[in-house]
Structure formats: C-alpha cells, structure tokens
Design a protein around this motif. Structure first.
Motif, PDB file in Angstrom:
ATOM      1  N   CYS A  59       0.831  -1.212   0.000  1.00  0.00           N
ATOM      2  CA  CYS A  59       0.000   0.000   0.000  1.00  0.00           C
ATOM      3  C   CYS A  59       0.861   1.255   0.000  1.00  0.00           C
ATOM      4  N   LEU A  77       2.088   1.669  -3.556  1.00  0.00           N
ATOM      5  CA  LEU A  77       0.999   2.121  -4.437  1.00  0.00           C
ATOM      6  C   LEU A  77       0.714   3.611  -4.251  1.00  0.00           C
ATOM      7  N   THR A  78       0.654   4.069  -3.010  1.00  0.00           N
ATOM      8  CA  THR A  78       0.350   5.478  -2.786  1.00  0.00           C
ATOM      9  C   THR A  78       1.518   6.380  -3.190  1.00  0.00           C
ATOM     10  N   ILE A 119      -6.291   3.205  -3.651  1.00  0.00           N
ATOM     11  CA  ILE A 119      -6.563   1.857  -3.149  1.00  0.00           C
ATOM     12  C   ILE A 119      -8.049   1.801  -2.853  1.00  0.00           C
ATOM     13  N   VAL A 170      -9.352  -3.558   0.337  1.00  0.00           N
ATOM     14  CA  VAL A 170      -8.432  -4.507   0.969  1.00  0.00           C
ATOM     15  C   VAL A 170      -9.314  -5.499   1.709  1.00  0.00           C
ATOM     16  N   ILE A 174      -5.947  -6.994  -2.630  1.00  0.00           N
ATOM     17  CA  ILE A 174      -5.898  -5.534  -2.733  1.00  0.00           C
ATOM     18  C   ILE A 174      -6.308  -5.145  -4.151  1.00  0.00           C
ATOM     19  N   ALA A 183      -6.529  -1.865  -6.569  1.00  0.00           N
ATOM     20  CA  ALA A 183      -6.012  -0.498  -6.626  1.00  0.00           C
ATOM     21  C   ALA A 183      -5.921  -0.021  -8.069  1.00  0.00           C
TER      22      ALA A 183
END
Length: 61
Positions: free
Chosen positions: A15, A18-19, A25, A28, A39, A41
């Motif tokens: 996560c 990804l951010t 996202i 989850v 997940i 996203a």
C-alpha cells in the motif's frame, strides 16, 4: 478473520508503494476461503498476498 503478521507487514509495504505512485486503493479484503489478502487499486491492479506474506502473481493477465 484477521491477516497474519506476515500479510499485514506485506500489505503495508504494498500500500505504501501504491500510494507513492499516486494509485488509489479501493479495496483490501481477506478471502475467507483461501486466507489470501486481496488488494484492488488503480485502474486494474489486483494483488494477492498469501498467509505467508508472499505475493501471488496472476500470469493470465
């Protein structure tokens, strides 16, 4: 059902990555049948983390 310590740690790292790439996202969730953490996203990113904390890749896509 709760994630294992290995899943929680890997989920945090995924996560975070990804951010950092500005990917939203959306979901989850733990699959209660398999124990895998899922997940969802970005536009089409789906990530599975098994109970041992290993990423599961889908070679079909």
């Amino acid at each position: 059902m709760f994630p294992t310590a290995a899943q929680a740690s890997k989920c945090y790292l995924v996560c975070y990555a990804l951010t950092r790439m500005y990917q939203p996202i959306f979901l989850v969730r733990i699959d209660e049948r398999t124990g895998n953490l899922f997940i969802l996203a970005g536009d089409d990113i789906e990530i599975l983390i098994d109970p041992d904390g290993e990423l599961i890749y889908d070679d079909a896509t």
